[in-house]
Every structure is written in C-alpha cells, then in structure tokens.
Design an enzyme around this catalytic site. Sequence first.
Site, short mmCIF file in Angstrom:
data_model
loop_
_atom_site.label_atom_id
_atom_site.label_comp_id
_atom_site.label_asym_id
_atom_site.label_seq_id
_atom_site.Cartn_x
_atom_site.Cartn_y
_atom_site.Cartn_z
CD GLU A 47 0.76 -5.56 9.93
OE1 GLU A 47 0.17 -5.13 8.95
OE2 GLU A 47 1.47 -6.58 9.90
CB SER B 58 -0.97 -0.02 1.18
OG SER B 58 -0.33 -0.40 2.34
CD GLU C 53 -6.82 -19.55 6.39
OE1 GLU C 53 -6.26 -18.50 6.01
OE2 GLU C 53 -8.05 -19.73 6.31
#
Lengths: 381, 381, 397, 397
Positions: free
Chosen positions: D234, D151, D367
């Site tokens: 993050e 991004s 997952e």
Amino acid sequence: MTAQPIPAAPDLDLLPSDVETDLRRSVRAVLAKTCPTEALVALADGSDDVSGPAWSGLAHDLGLAALLVPEEHGGAGAGPREAAVVAEECGRACAPVPFLTSAVLATSLLVRLGAAESLARLAEGGTAALVVPAGTASAGSWARRTGVEVSGGRLAGEVRGVVGLPADLLLVPVHGPDGPALHLVPVDADGVAVSTHTSLDATRPVSDVRLDVEAGTPLATGDEVTAALDHALATAAGVLAAEQAGLAAWCLEQTVAHLSERRQFGRVVGGFQALKHRLADLYAEVGQASAVAAHAAAALAGESDVPVSVAVAQAFCSEVAVHAAEEAVQLHGGLGMTWESPVHLRLKRAKADHVLLGSPDAHRDALARLVDLAAPTPEAG
Amino acid sequence: MTAQPIPAAPDLDLLPSDVETDLRRSVRAVLAKTCPTEALVALADGSDDVSGPAWSGLAHDLGLAALLVPEEHGGAGAGPREAAVVAEECGRACAPVPFLTSAVLATSLLVRLGAAESLARLAEGGTAALVVPAGTASAGSWARRTGVEVSGGRLAGEVRGVVGLPADLLLVPVHGPDGPALHLVPVDADGVAVSTHTSLDATRPVSDVRLDVEAGTPLATGDEVTAALDHALATAAGVLAAEQAGLAAWCLEQTVAHLSERRQFGRVVGGFQALKHRLADLYAEVGQASAVAAHAAAALAGESDVPVSVAVAQAFCSEVAVHAAEEAVQLHGGLGMTWESPVHLRLKRAKADHVLLGSPDAHRDALARLVDLAAPTPEAG
Amino acid sequence: MSEQHRSDLEQRVTALLEAHDPATTDRAEFLRARWEAGLAWVHFPAGLGGLGLPRDLQAHVDDLLAAAGAPDNAPERNGIGLGMAAPTILAHGTPEQHERFLRPLWLGEEIWCQLFSEPGAGSDLAAVATRAVPDESTGEWVVNGQKVWTSSAHLADFAILVARTDPDVPKHGGLSYFLLGMREPGVEVRPLRQLTGEAEFNEVFLTDVRVPAAQLLGAVGEGWRIANTTLNSERVSIGGQAVPREAGMVGKVAQTWRAHPERRTHGAHRRLLDLWVQAEAARITGSRVRQQLAVGAPGPEGSATKLVFARLAQELSALEVELLGEDGLRYDDWTLSRPEKVDFTGRDAGYRYLRAKGNSIEGGTSEILRNIIAERVLGLPGEPRVDKDVAWKDLPR
Amino acid sequence: MSEQHRSDLEQRVTALLEAHDPATTDRAEFLRARWEAGLAWVHFPAGLGGLGLPRDLQAHVDDLLAAAGAPDNAPERNGIGLGMAAPTILAHGTPEQHERFLRPLWLGEEIWCQLFSEPGAGSDLAAVATRAVPDESTGEWVVNGQKVWTSSAHLADFAILVARTDPDVPKHGGLSYFLLGMREPGVEVRPLRQLTGEAEFNEVFLTDVRVPAAQLLGAVGEGWRIANTTLNSERVSIGGQAVPREAGMVGKVAQTWRAHPERRTHGAHRRLLDLWVQAEAARITGSRVRQQLAVGAPGPEGSATKLVFARLAQELSALEVELLGEDGLRYDDWTLSRPEKVDFTGRDAGYRYLRAKGNSIEGGTSEILRNIIAERVLGLPGEPRVDKDVAWKDLPR
C-alpha cells in the site's frame, strides 16, 4: 483577473551528480577540521582563530573562491548546483566564510557584467562584497531604499546593514543621474569607512559602509545593472536556501543524536512520543527544504523557472532553518542554552539568514505577482 | 503615528455569579434532554424532531427567549453575561435553536430601538431574524455590501446567506434615499421569499431572503440605525464567543473521555505522550477561550471596552473552536468520521461559527484600527 | 472576618510606624521591628515574623508600609530564600531550624540559593546523583557532586540541597534534603554562561562539603517529598500580579511597529495582530486566575500560564527581530556579565529573542508542564515508568 | 541492460497489437491475450501475466498500449486487488493459489476488498479479535467477527482477511491470513456512512463464514508478517505519479482566489501564499522521491509524503471554505451515496473540507506515521510495549 497562466514547473534533475557528491565530501572534511565549535563560539568575544583557516581551506585548498568564475578567467567554471552543495555544507558547519557573499553573490554579478580583471583577482583568492542592505532581494528592493548617490564626480552615502565584509573589493550600486550604475571601489580607497557591528550572528557580521570617494568610470550602467543585480541576487538567494537546508539538517541530526543518548526517567529521552512526533514533523520539513533548495539550484543552473523556484526556496527554507534551530535549542534543554553549545550558533545564523536576501514575506510577496495570486485591493479587507 | 493611546483594559469581574451558575445548570439539563445526537444528525437528512422541543425547552420552560427583553416589555431584563451562559451551553450541546439570532441579535437591536410591541411578541416566544449576510460584523461591513434598497415605496432586493430563519419577524436594514433605515417585515407578508439551503451546519441553516414588499414606516432611520446595528452585532459577536468556547470545551472533554477509554497496543490511548501534549495545549487554549468570552460578556454588560473585548473574543474563540473540533475528529480516529458520531456536528458548527458575525481576520482588522496597529501603507511590502 | 483582620492589621501597621518613623529609623532597625511586630509575612506563625493570618492579607500590609515610605527587605535580592526556602523550612523544619534560619532570611542578612538540578537530572529531578554520606565520627554529612542552573550561587550564604543518601533503593526514596552553607570549604561556584553572553546562573561543584546534622531538613529519605513543597511554592509565586494591556513583550513589539511605518509588511501585520490577540487572551486568563485565587477557588487554568507565557514571549520576540530588518542582525552586547535578574525590556530585541528561549526550559520545561496538565488536570495516564522499582544504582545512565 | 529490456518489451507489445488489433478485438479477449503475452504486470513471473522484469518497466508498456488505443483492465475498479492482494498472494501463496486467483484478479473478473481493521483494532492492527476456528470435520475454517472501513466490500468477490487463530499466544503471533469469499453465506455488508454524508466504506459482519483450507495464505500464525507485506505494498502505491504545479487542492483554492477579488483579505492572502509555497515544496519533494525510485535509490523522504499531503489537504480546504464567506456555509449534498472512489475536485469546498479530515486517519493515521518515521528513519526508541509478551486473551480491552 487576466487569465495569465502561471509558470509551468520544469522537470529538473534533483539528484546529486557524482561530482557533487565528491565535492560535498571534500568541503565537509575541510570544514570539520577548520571550524571547531570553541573557535566559532569565541568569535562573539572578538577572538577569531577560525575564519582565516576555514576560508583558506575552501578557497585555496579546494579552489572554491573561484567555483563560479569562468574557466577563461582562471576559475572552475562550475554552476549553482555545485555552489549549493558548498553552501549546504557551510550551513551545516556554521562556517564563518565569505563563500555566499563573495564567491556567489559578488562573483555572479561580476560574471554577468564581464568584469574580467576583478574575476581574475577573485579566482586568486580575493574577496568582494556587494554593498547593499543585507535584506535586499532584488534590484527593485534595492532601488526603493536610499543608498549611495553619485554627484559631482563623487560617490557618497551610507549603506547600513551590509554583509560580506571584510572584503577586498566593494561592488557599489548607485543611484546616478542617468539611472543605476555599478562602481567598483577597493576597500582601501580613500574615503571608504567600514564599521562592523556586534552581530547577532557572529559567524557573518554586519557592517555599515560609508563612502565619499572619487567616482571613476562605472563598470556598467542602466538596465544592464538592474538585470545583473536581479540575476546575482536570485543566484545568491537560491544558494542561501541550500545553506539553510544544510543548517536545518544539522540541527535535526544533532538533536536526534543528543536525544538518543540522554536519559531521563530511566528512559532514552528520544523515546518519549511527544518528542518523537515533533522530530518526525521536523524530519518532513527538513527533507522538503533539501528538495526545494536542490530545485532552486537546478532551476538556476538550467536558467528556467528561476523566479518562482528561488522565491519558493527562500520562503520555505528560511522558515525551516529557524524552526529546526529553535527545536534544537528546546530539545537540547539547558544544554542548548549554554555558551559552549554548538546549537545556539545555528539559532543565531538561522535567524540572521531569515533576513538575508529578503525575508520569507518578501519572497511570498514576489510569488503573489509571479503566480497571479494578487493581493487584496486597498478598499477590501 | 499619532500617539493616540490604546484603550486601557478595565478590571472586569470574570467569575460566574450564583445566578449564572444556576442558569447554566438549568440550560444544560434542558438541552441534554432535548438534543440527542441521533436527532441532531438527522437534521442533515431533512428530519427535524429536535429544534421544536429544544427551543420550547429554552423559550417556554426557562423563559430564555425573553432573557434580554426588558422587564417592562415582559422579559427577564437580564444582560450579556447571562446570555453568554446560555450560548455556551448551546455551543456544548450544538443546539439547533434561534437563541443567538433571535433572543440576542434581533432582540438587542429591538431593545436599542425601543420596539415595544415587537419585544412583547418575542417575550411570548416569537422569533425574529436580522436580514443581513451571516458574516456581517458591523454596520460598516453591512453598508459595504449590496442588499435591500428602498425606492418607490417598496423594499426590494435579495440578501444571501442569512442565518436565523425560520423566524416570525424579519428585521431588514435597508439602504434608503436618506441613509440607512430599519424596517420590520412579517415573514408571512406578501413578497417575502425565503429559500433555505442545504447547509454545512445543519443545526443553524443558511437562507437567502428575497423581498419585494410595501415599505411602510421604518422603525428607525439614519445614525440611530447604524449605532443600534453596531451595538446588536457586537453583543451577538461577544455572545457567539461564549458559544464557541462552550463548543471547544465539549470537544476537549469528549476527546479526553474517549481517549481515557480506548485502548490500542495494550495501553489506554490517552496515555500516549504525543496525544497528551496536544491535549494539554488544547486545554490551555480552551481555558483562555472561556476567559476571553467571559471578558467580552462582562465588557458588554458594563458597556466598557466593548469594541476591543469583542474583537479579541471573536478573533480568539473562532479559531479555538475550529481547532478543538478538528482535534476531536482526528483523535477520535475513524469513529469521529462516522455519521453517527456527535463529534462532526461540532466540526461543522465550529466552521460555520467561524464565518458568523465576522471572520477572525475581520475582527483582527478591526483591532488594528482600535489599538493603533495600522496596516502597511499600500506602497510598502 | 476578613474585615476584622484588615482593621487589626492596619492598627498594627500604624503602631509600628509610630514607634519607628521610617524617616528617622535605621533600615535594619526598622526591619527588625517589623519582624517583631509579626508584619514580615503575616501568614507565618507568631514569633516567626507573622501572625498566622491568611496569606493574601500580606499585600495590604506591604502597600501600607510602602505608602508610608518604609524600607522593604529587598525581596528581589533573595527570591529563592523568600519564595522557596522559607516555606519549605517552615513546613518541614524543627523549631530550632525555624529559629536559626527564618529571621536572617527574611531580613536579607542571609541570601539563599537552590541546589537541585544536575547535568544528568534536569526534568527528572529525582535522578540527582550528588551524594551525602554520614561521617559517623562527627555526625556531619559529607556532600559530593555537581549542580547546575543555580542562580545567585555566587551571592548566597545558604542553599537548599537535594542529595542522594541511599543509592540502594528506587530513586525517589533515596533522597534527603539539606540546608548547606555556601561559604563552607569545598563549595566552588563557576559562572554558567548562556547563549545571550550573560551568566545568570552558575555551576556549583561540591567536594567533601560538610553539613552539620542539624541542617538535615525532615527525615532521611524524605527529600523527594520535601522538594515538592519547594517546587509547588515556586509555581504559586509565578504570575501573581495584575498586568495592564500591552505590558511586556507585546508592548515592545507594538511600539516597534508604531515607530517604524517603513518596516511594515502585510505578513508581519497579520502575525502581530494574531499575537496581540493571544497576548490579550493570556492577560485576561491571568486576570481570571487571580480573581479565582482571591476568592479562594483556584481554577486549573493557572497550570497553563507558564506554558502560554513562554510561547508568546518566544513568538513575539522572534517577530520583533524580524520587524527590525537589518537592524535585527545586530546584537547589543556579548560581554560576559552576571546580572542578578533577567532584564527583558532594558535590552535589545536580539537579547529578548535569545533569552526567551529559556522561558520554556527553566522552572519546568514546557514538555514537563504538558505532562503535568495532561495527567493532573485532564486525568490521563502517566508515562509507563521503568524506574519506579529499580534501585537507583542499577538504573542505566 | 535496461535498454535491452525496453526494446524487447516494445517488440512484444507490437506483436500483441498486431495479433489483436484493439480496434477490432473484444475487450476481454484482448486482456486475456495481454495476460498470456506476459504484459499484464511485467514484474510478475512468466506464466502469471509477467516476464520477471523490473517493476518500473510496466509504465512503458502501459503507455504504449494506451497510445495504441488498447483497453485496460480498469485498475481503478480493483485497487485493493491489484495493489495489495496480488503482491501478497504472489509473495506468500502456493502455486495453486497463484493459478486460482491472480488471473481473474488482473482481468478484473474478481474484485477484492480488505478485511483488516476492526472497531477495536485500528492503528493497532495486531489486536484484531475476529476469530477463525478450524472445523476438524471438513478441514474448513469458520470465521466470526466484525470488520470496518472496508472499501468496495459491497462489490467484492474476495477479501484478504486477517483473523485470530490462536488467542493463547501474544497478539502478533496468533494471527493468520485468509482469502475469504465475499459471496459466502454469513457475510453481511452494511454501508458505513461518514461525516460527508456518503458511505465510501462498509462494515462487514462475519457470522460462521466458511473458508476452505486451501484459502489459508501462508502458514497458521504467520498472519502478522504477511499483513505487513500487504501494508508495505500500500505504501509503495501512494504518490507514484508526476504532479503539475498547482494540481489538486491548491489549484482549487488558487482558482477561488482569482475568481473572487471581492472576497480577498490580507489575512487569507498570507495563508494562501504560505500554503501555495508548502504545496509546491511537497510537489518538488515528490518529484525527488520519484527520481530516486527511478534510479533504484529510494530515499527515506517518501515516508513523510502522506503526512504532508494530509495536512496540506486539510489546511487548503479549510482556507477555501473561509474564502467563500457565506457561500462556504452551504453544502452541496448530504444524501447517502456510495461512491466507488473519492471525488475531491468534483464537489464543493465544504465536501473537500470534511473529506480531507479522513486523509490523516485512513491508511495509517498521521500519529502512526510519525511513530514510524521517528523509529524506522530517525532510529529513536519504540514505545514501551506492555503487550508483547502477554497472551492476547489476557490483554485488557
């Protein structure tokens, strides 16, 4: 369609106090000692060596029968947060004790109605039971079902599916000529017949109560009874969510422990990814159940946001407890199916708790009204 | 409470005939050639190089526009089983063709109403569309919504959310003064305005149709219209289940193929057990979807057990298709999220198909009536 | 061709019935005559109760005999014998073993059980620790170990047994397959009580149990391969019958719904409708599997049958308990009993709820079935194996 | 102690505001003054925009400044710079790197992006194939490779980059961490269009891009360890704010329900109520996580936050599309656009439905998160690793 705003969420303290942490430790120690698996399993065979010692440990050694009894009546004067801690431990241990039914549900009702004499007896270790069907979620749901009527100076009728018996004192809400009334009936009064069933959850048996007794003076009548029933049932439902959260946490922990030991195909079974992912999902559910139960207890303690918080907690924790117990049975494999295993005890308790004080569906229906999510009109769908 | 017995299940042949197997092979070959992913993706950007060749391949090369048109009107005189085979392949390929809307839905209606002239034109490759909201499941659900009215010799009104356009001929059911009527309106008649939306599923766009046209003589009126609508909508819904089953099978196969190639952590990703278990569960669902779609087609072909078979197939296959497409996106990881990927085309189609011809909820509600599983009375719950 | 077989079989059935009128013939005598006529299991070889015909013709024979009022061999009493032991003995046994075991098995004179699972070897059957050691002096095998989840062990005369004969090789290679006499000294059977209160199964303790050399099936070290014959027979035997709509669990729940309008809630209604659809989808899928089998083209969908059945049985019985409200808090009977088969419909909802938990464990857990579908049907890679090349005795346990 | 910090901070804020009245001070000048005053990020060291105070005091400073009408550094424009690059540079950078990069980063003069994921290295970040080779003659690194899901790459001045510097050792050991100039020759940024029609992200092609030796962060071969600092930053930055009841997706669906009585069905009602409860449970759980963080006792429940959020966003948006009936078949706009951030609530239900699919993929797939919970929180064993001891170049790809 009215732009009625939904109830805003209060900012509640969800962390345990030091007192609560100490209380948890004490309760866990007592139950670990008094509730061995073999004794719990034997309950279904009609052999009870456990409910006496367990209740004695909680009620007498720790004084928890009187946890919610105000200090002026000889109790501890604690609140729903402390009750939730005790219930959570009862859920973990699958304890066959009347804590929820007597020390929370019946006691809350008596406190609200100012029944000083009865409270003093409970504070001394007596027990009481509210004589309503186990699935009753509110005064409204009680009123919709037939029950005990008062006429000609007598209370008469049968209530099926009552939990909390045996108990010394029956709290009997009745449909009287002038609206609801609450009567206190000693269990040994003439005309009281209690028949206890073979129960799915032998740690909290279900009974039918048949009454044909002298009415006497009710403890309270009218709207006061309705309000007190709603209060007591909500308190018990919020505390039950903690029991369910505790039960679910036990199931997760036991399953992780079992799968960390057991080997198949040369590997620790808990290392197989499909099981890891299921346990991770269950972990997320169990953590949320603990949080919403704490939230319900805090809401009850602060008397803010009670209806929404309790409905959310019951709708959520009832499902998580059953799911956790079902996963525990499956992931213990054949071992979880054996009579000697502590796992199926939790399955049975979780399934019974799912009915208790209103099913998740009933609580979701309540929420629909509380947060303006109306059902379809009958013509639709 | 009446002891009305539920409809017994007929013993239907669920295995493909040789003709059906050949048909499948032909359709798959045509669609593989005419529906490349790039062209399907470009539809959303307004660039259509695909729907013409694809429909030409099916309608002209294989004659499938006239599959359900009786032989006396120049068609193939085949039935729902063959239509289901074609639809299943259209679902796999995500083909942007009016097979379901024109060759099945509109054609079934015209056949039932004996519209010889229109059928002959469809047999030559013309297209028709039924002007009802896309989610219409039955004549009853059509009748509950506002639509085109007839008055003063004119048809007037707007129908929002119509699929199957562009088409040459509009089949317009109307609420007339003497009950329902079906009018045929050429799409190029004065007073027909079709506005096509930006659609979630660009392979089957949605339009609004506004009409203010000379009424003319209806093709049929009254109960005949109602019965024919029910028949055509049920036929299309049963065939749509095959489309959904085909789409779901494609998603499973593509995902297995992708995960059999892709490596992470030094291993083939499809070897990670959590994914294997999800794919095994999806495999079970997809196999069942295929079976219930075949069952619905066989029921339609034999005109036995149609309402239950179709409702079951729609309730089941709509959900499986969405689930398969969602799993395909997730298990393709970032790749499935990219515009160039064929996977999201299936997600969009599956989600749109879920609404088409009645949601699973609507079909479950229909089943509740068909198999005596009545809803709660309004007072309950 | 098949028509030829059918009419031939019909003649044989007629001849059997003429020679041995069921109305006047002793049951045991009739069964022996049926065996001699090759009508016991027509797909078995001539001389061993069969005629070497296709397996699917048997149903026709059974129907004809039942219609004539003939006694059967009470197959429900010897499910493991007929479904698992017999095909395995036929496939891997010597002529002497065929002679010795198949006839009394079919006649129901000898009941069989299966000694496979162990406390440490459930899903991982190849991990069995029960040892079989040859006694050089007698040629017998001496067996020691513990088995679990053994149905009918307390009724059985013989058992099919997988035991370890060589701990020094990797685990799949060190197993052998035996026919063990359950009445021998050293065999102790204890009921294994389940969460329902019943004991459908047993634990079997084997202490110096002696097995004659002639009761080793196949070669030493072939046990794993032979056990797979047995387990595949089991899978074939599941889900073989046509099922009417709303049969089984879903019918129970639907009946409860219809009988108790006062219990209905919208939440339960949505779940009921959803499960009804799923049950019908499973029923239809089963029909297609049977049609595929009937034309000799079994599809892979059958592999998911048990997986779906187990989930549905669990969800339906869970819903049924909830539908009953406070009545769902009751249980019919915790008394320890020893049923010979599962009675899903004769007992209360609570029993069904508890018993159904076993459906995803017994006969291959749902987890193992998912592995099998993913690997054998979808072709995805197997789990990384750490135990393939390690001697059994060196594996961590 | 904390009270002492607070009053000290309040005095500093007052002093800053007195010396630089936001009403009359140029934005850039005010931000520079705030940096000098140590009020940029109080948990950073003195001299680098901070005061070495606990991190949680920053919110108080921000609140005071916002209340006074002071400009901020437009943090939404530089999320990766502030949330990921800055803490990593602080933890692993040299004093020179601190001096060079942190100030312009905080001031928003230099925008950052992240070059981690690759087509062949998504969940398995350590598998990155982008090579960085030293040019002996200049001391620079020469970088070649392809990155995806980046991004802000088209807006960025710098990137944090993980690249392979040694293919001859096992994969985790051969990585290094660089600060790469996005305006250098050889950097090509292409929009990466998603299923929504938008291109929030980019592909970045790196062809002989030169990185000065001074822009290696940490030591050669330390890239994996340093990347984990970034990724942990993050995770900390997710889910930090208090959320009112019915915020976000659930509110959208509830509004649709309330606004369209004619669309209501019992089936949708049950799902809505169930999801409303789940959303409220997630909200309450988030509150508890924040309370735990506030008292310095983070619980492990936070690890499940993103997992639950993703599932709820997907189920809620799916329901919303269905509630809309035929209107749910529409889409607002497929035009390729390049939004700077996700606008979940400004667009239609179909957009939300599609965009939410990314919630369980971006920033760690669901997952991978389940693996992390199972292993780090529940203590279950890791996956068998086949790639730990093999040179990267010898791994199958």
